[in-house]
Design a protein around this motif. Sequence first.
Motif, PDB file in Angstrom:
ATOM      1  N   GLY A 143       0.822  -1.207   0.000  1.00 57.64           N
ATOM      2  CA  GLY A 143       0.000   0.000   0.000  1.00 57.64           C
ATOM      3  C   GLY A 143       0.855   1.254   0.000  1.00 57.64           C
ATOM      4  O   GLY A 143       1.985   1.258   0.507  1.00 57.64           O
ATOM      5  N   GLN A 144       0.323   2.311  -0.603  1.00 60.55           N
ATOM      6  CA  GLN A 144       0.975   3.616  -0.618  1.00 60.55           C
ATOM      7  C   GLN A 144       0.015   4.647  -0.039  1.00 60.55           C
ATOM      8  O   GLN A 144      -1.203   4.527  -0.201  1.00 60.55           O
ATOM      9  CB  GLN A 144       1.361   4.015  -2.048  1.00 60.55           C
ATOM     10  CG  GLN A 144       2.304   3.038  -2.731  1.00 60.55           C
ATOM     11  CD  GLN A 144       2.527   3.396  -4.191  1.00 60.55           C
ATOM     12  OE1 GLN A 144       1.776   4.166  -4.775  1.00 60.55           O
ATOM     13  NE2 GLN A 144       3.565   2.824  -4.780  1.00 60.55           N
ATOM     14  N   TYR A 145       0.547   5.663   0.598  1.00 63.31           N
ATOM     15  CA  TYR A 145      -0.313   6.685   1.186  1.00 63.31           C
ATOM     16  C   TYR A 145       0.306   8.066   1.013  1.00 63.31           C
ATOM     17  O   TYR A 145       1.530   8.224   0.893  1.00 63.31           O
ATOM     18  CB  TYR A 145      -0.569   6.406   2.674  1.00 63.31           C
ATOM     19  CG  TYR A 145       0.666   6.493   3.539  1.00 63.31           C
ATOM     20  CD1 TYR A 145       1.065   7.705   4.104  1.00 63.31           C
ATOM     21  CD2 TYR A 145       1.434   5.358   3.799  1.00 63.31           C
ATOM     22  CE1 TYR A 145       2.195   7.782   4.900  1.00 63.31           C
ATOM     23  CE2 TYR A 145       2.561   5.427   4.589  1.00 63.31           C
ATOM     24  CZ  TYR A 145       2.937   6.645   5.136  1.00 63.31           C
ATOM     25  OH  TYR A 145       4.060   6.725   5.917  1.00 63.31           O
ATOM     26  N   ASP A 146      -0.566   9.052   0.995  1.00 68.51           N
ATOM     27  CA  ASP A 146      -0.176  10.462   0.914  1.00 68.51           C
ATOM     28  C   ASP A 146      -1.180  11.238   1.759  1.00 68.51           C
ATOM     29  O   ASP A 146      -2.321  11.450   1.350  1.00 68.51           O
ATOM     30  CB  ASP A 146      -0.193  10.938  -0.542  1.00 68.51           C
ATOM     31  CG  ASP A 146       0.197  12.411  -0.687  1.00 68.51           C
ATOM     32  OD1 ASP A 146       0.337  13.101   0.339  1.00 68.51           O
ATOM     33  OD2 ASP A 146       0.346  12.868  -1.838  1.00 68.51           O
ATOM     34  N   PHE A 147      -0.750  11.658   2.940  1.00 70.62           N
ATOM     35  CA  PHE A 147      -1.637  12.372   3.857  1.00 70.62           C
ATOM     36  C   PHE A 147      -1.236  13.845   3.902  1.00 70.62           C
ATOM     37  O   PHE A 147      -0.051  14.176   4.034  1.00 70.62           O
ATOM     38  CB  PHE A 147      -1.562  11.780   5.263  1.00 70.62           C
ATOM     39  CG  PHE A 147      -2.380  12.544   6.269  1.00 70.62           C
ATOM     40  CD1 PHE A 147      -3.761  12.438   6.294  1.00 70.62           C
ATOM     41  CD2 PHE A 147      -1.757  13.393   7.184  1.00 70.62           C
ATOM     42  CE1 PHE A 147      -4.517  13.156   7.206  1.00 70.62           C
ATOM     43  CE2 PHE A 147      -2.503  14.111   8.106  1.00 70.62           C
ATOM     44  CZ  PHE A 147      -3.888  13.995   8.113  1.00 70.62           C
ATOM     45  N   ARG A 148      -2.239  14.730   3.804  1.00 67.01           N
ATOM     46  CA  ARG A 148      -1.986  16.168   3.828  1.00 67.01           C
ATOM     47  C   ARG A 148      -2.956  16.852   4.781  1.00 67.01           C
ATOM     48  O   ARG A 148      -4.145  16.529   4.812  1.00 67.01           O
ATOM     49  CB  ARG A 148      -2.139  16.774   2.428  1.00 67.01           C
ATOM     50  CG  ARG A 148      -1.263  16.121   1.379  1.00 67.01           C
ATOM     51  CD  ARG A 148      -1.386  16.801   0.042  1.00 67.01           C
ATOM     52  NE  ARG A 148      -0.678  16.062  -0.993  1.00 67.01           N
ATOM     53  CZ  ARG A 148      -0.467  16.507  -2.226  1.00 67.01           C
ATOM     54  NH1 ARG A 148      -0.926  17.703  -2.572  1.00 67.01           N
ATOM     55  NH2 ARG A 148       0.187  15.763  -3.096  1.00 67.01           N
ATOM     56  N   PHE A 149      -2.400  17.795   5.524  1.00 71.66           N
ATOM     57  CA  PHE A 149      -3.207  18.648   6.393  1.00 71.66           C
ATOM     58  C   PHE A 149      -3.062  20.086   5.903  1.00 71.66           C
ATOM     59  O   PHE A 149      -1.944  20.595   5.761  1.00 71.66           O
ATOM     60  CB  PHE A 149      -2.761  18.541   7.848  1.00 71.66           C
ATOM     61  CG  PHE A 149      -3.501  19.469   8.763  1.00 71.66           C
ATOM     62  CD1 PHE A 149      -4.807  19.193   9.145  1.00 71.66           C
ATOM     63  CD2 PHE A 149      -2.903  20.634   9.223  1.00 71.66           C
ATOM     64  CE1 PHE A 149      -5.501  20.055   9.978  1.00 71.66           C
ATOM     65  CE2 PHE A 149      -3.584  21.505  10.058  1.00 71.66           C
ATOM     66  CZ  PHE A 149      -4.894  21.214  10.437  1.00 71.66           C
ATOM     67  N   PHE A 161       5.094   4.058   2.058  1.00 70.55           N
ATOM     68  CA  PHE A 161       4.475   2.824   1.579  1.00 70.55           C
ATOM     69  C   PHE A 161       4.775   1.709   2.573  1.00 70.55           C
ATOM     70  O   PHE A 161       5.691   1.808   3.410  1.00 70.55           O
ATOM     71  CB  PHE A 161       4.969   2.452   0.177  1.00 70.55           C
ATOM     72  CG  PHE A 161       6.425   2.090   0.109  1.00 70.55           C
ATOM     73  CD1 PHE A 161       6.843   0.779   0.298  1.00 70.55           C
ATOM     74  CD2 PHE A 161       7.384   3.059  -0.158  1.00 70.55           C
ATOM     75  CE1 PHE A 161       8.178   0.436   0.232  1.00 70.55           C
ATOM     76  CE2 PHE A 161       8.725   2.726  -0.229  1.00 70.55           C
ATOM     77  CZ  PHE A 161       9.124   1.416  -0.033  1.00 70.55           C
ATOM     78  N   ALA A 162       3.991   0.642   2.475  1.00 73.94           N
ATOM     79  CA  ALA A 162       4.155  -0.506   3.370  1.00 73.94           C
ATOM     80  C   ALA A 162       3.940  -1.791   2.582  1.00 73.94           C
ATOM     81  O   ALA A 162       3.151  -1.827   1.627  1.00 73.94           O
ATOM     82  CB  ALA A 162       3.176  -0.423   4.534  1.00 73.94           C
ATOM     83  N   ASN A 163       4.657  -2.832   2.970  1.00 72.99           N
ATOM     84  CA  ASN A 163       4.527  -4.163   2.366  1.00 72.99           C
ATOM     85  C   ASN A 163       4.268  -5.188   3.467  1.00 72.99           C
ATOM     86  O   ASN A 163       4.811  -5.087   4.582  1.00 72.99           O
ATOM     87  CB  ASN A 163       5.804  -4.552   1.607  1.00 72.99           C
ATOM     88  CG  ASN A 163       6.060  -3.638   0.417  1.00 72.99           C
ATOM     89  OD1 ASN A 163       5.148  -3.303  -0.324  1.00 72.99           O
ATOM     90  ND2 ASN A 163       7.317  -3.228   0.250  1.00 72.99           N
ATOM     91  N   TRP A 164       3.436  -6.156   3.128  1.00 80.66           N
ATOM     92  CA  TRP A 164       3.215  -7.279   4.056  1.00 80.66           C
ATOM     93  C   TRP A 164       3.417  -8.579   3.302  1.00 80.66           C
ATOM     94  O   TRP A 164       2.824  -8.812   2.239  1.00 80.66           O
ATOM     95  CB  TRP A 164       1.812  -7.243   4.646  1.00 80.66           C
ATOM     96  CG  TRP A 164       1.640  -8.258   5.746  1.00 80.66           C
ATOM     97  CD1 TRP A 164       1.897  -8.089   7.061  1.00 80.66           C
ATOM     98  CD2 TRP A 164       1.193  -9.606   5.582  1.00 80.66           C
ATOM     99  NE1 TRP A 164       1.653  -9.241   7.762  1.00 80.66           N
ATOM    100  CE2 TRP A 164       1.217 -10.204   6.867  1.00 80.66           C
ATOM    101  CE3 TRP A 164       0.795 -10.378   4.490  1.00 80.66           C
ATOM    102  CZ2 TRP A 164       0.853 -11.524   7.092  1.00 80.66           C
ATOM    103  CZ3 TRP A 164       0.432 -11.696   4.711  1.00 80.66           C
ATOM    104  CH2 TRP A 164       0.455 -12.260   5.992  1.00 80.66           C
TER     105      TRP A 164
END
Length: 369
Positions: A143-149, A161-164
Motif C-alpha cells: 500500500g501507498q499513502y499520501d496524507f496532507r493537512f 508505503f508498506a509491504n506485508w
Amino acid sequence: MVSGGAAAAQETPATQDVELVLAVRVNGRVSPFLWQVTRLPDGALAMTAERLRLLGFDLRRLGIPPGEQLVKLADLPGVNVQYRESTQSLSFEAGDTALVPVVLDESALQPPLHPDSVETSTGAVLNYNLFVDGSRAGLHATGQYDFRFISRYGVGQTTGFANWRPPSKGGFEHVRLDTQWRYVDVRRVLAMTVGDTIADGGQLATAYRMAGVQIRRNYNERPDLVATALPVLTASAAVPSSVDLYLNGLRYFSGQVGRGPFEFRSLPNLGGGATATVVLTDASGRETKITKPLFFVPSLLPKGRIGFSLEAGFPRRNYGTRSFDYYPDFAASGTVAYGVSDRLTVLGHVEGTRDLWNASLGGITRLGD
C-alpha cells in the motif's frame, strides 16, 4: 465650433502657441479619442512625447526622450504628417520602424492575481492505493499513502508505503518517504519548506534530497506571472487584413489587424522547436503566408526576472529503502538565476559540506528567434 476656433487662432498673436484638438488617424486607423496638438508660432505642429507614445510610436527608435514636452511632427523620421484644417484632423503615415508593434494575443495572458483575494481553508486529505495478491506462497499486500493537512499556515504532508509478506519472507515493512511542512507567500512568490525537500541546482549541479529548510522563488504558484522568456513572433501587414496564426499546423489565433507591424508575445510553450505560419488575408481575398521557426527554452527567464533557491540541512541517503537515513554532516547550497534579457539568463550556484565546497557560473541563451 471648428470655425470659431479658427477665428480665435487668427486673433492670437503669432508669438504664442495655439492649442488644437484634432481627430487623429495613424496608417488609416482612426483613434477613438481627440488629441491635443500644439501649433507653434512658425506654423509647425508639435505633440508631447507621451501622446506620441500613446498613439503607438516607438520613442526609442525615433530618438525622442520620454519626457520631451514638444516634439515637432515634421521632424519625425520616416513619418509623413498631413494636417487638414477644414476637418480638424491629423493623419500619420508611418513605417514599421516608427511604430510599436500591436500585440494581438494580449488577451491570452492570465489576468493579474490579487494576493488579497486568495482564500485559505482548513482540511485534511488522504490518498492511498492498496494491492493484495494471494497465491500458494501466501498472502502479499502493498500500500501507498499520501496524507496532507491544510491550513492558513501552510500544508503538512507525509508520504510512504508498506509491504506485508508471510513471516518467512520478511513480514511487515514500512518505509517513510517524505515529511514536510510547506508555506507559500503568494504576494512575494516565495515558498518555504521545512522537512524533507529536494535541493535542485538546475543546470549547474545535481539535485539531492535533504532534510532541513528551503526558501525558493516559485513562479508555479502564480500562473499570472510569465516565468519563461517566450519567443516573440513579429510580422507586418501592408493593408488592413484578417490574420490567422498556426503553430505546427494547429490554429492558435484568428483576428483582425490594421496596416503596420504586429506581434504575438504569449505563444504557448510547446517545448523545443515549433513552426509558426502567419496567414494574412486582405479585403480582396489575397493571401500572404509567412513561415518562421520558433525555439522554446523553458529555463530562460524574462528580462529582469530573478529566481533563487536556498537550502540547508542534512543530505538523505537510501531514499525509498530506509525511513530515517541522513548523513551526519551539515550541508548547504544556493542557486540564483537572473534574466539579463529575454535572450540571456545568467546562473550561479554554490554548495558545500564538511571538507567539500563547490561553486559554478553559467548561462542560458537562445540563438534563434
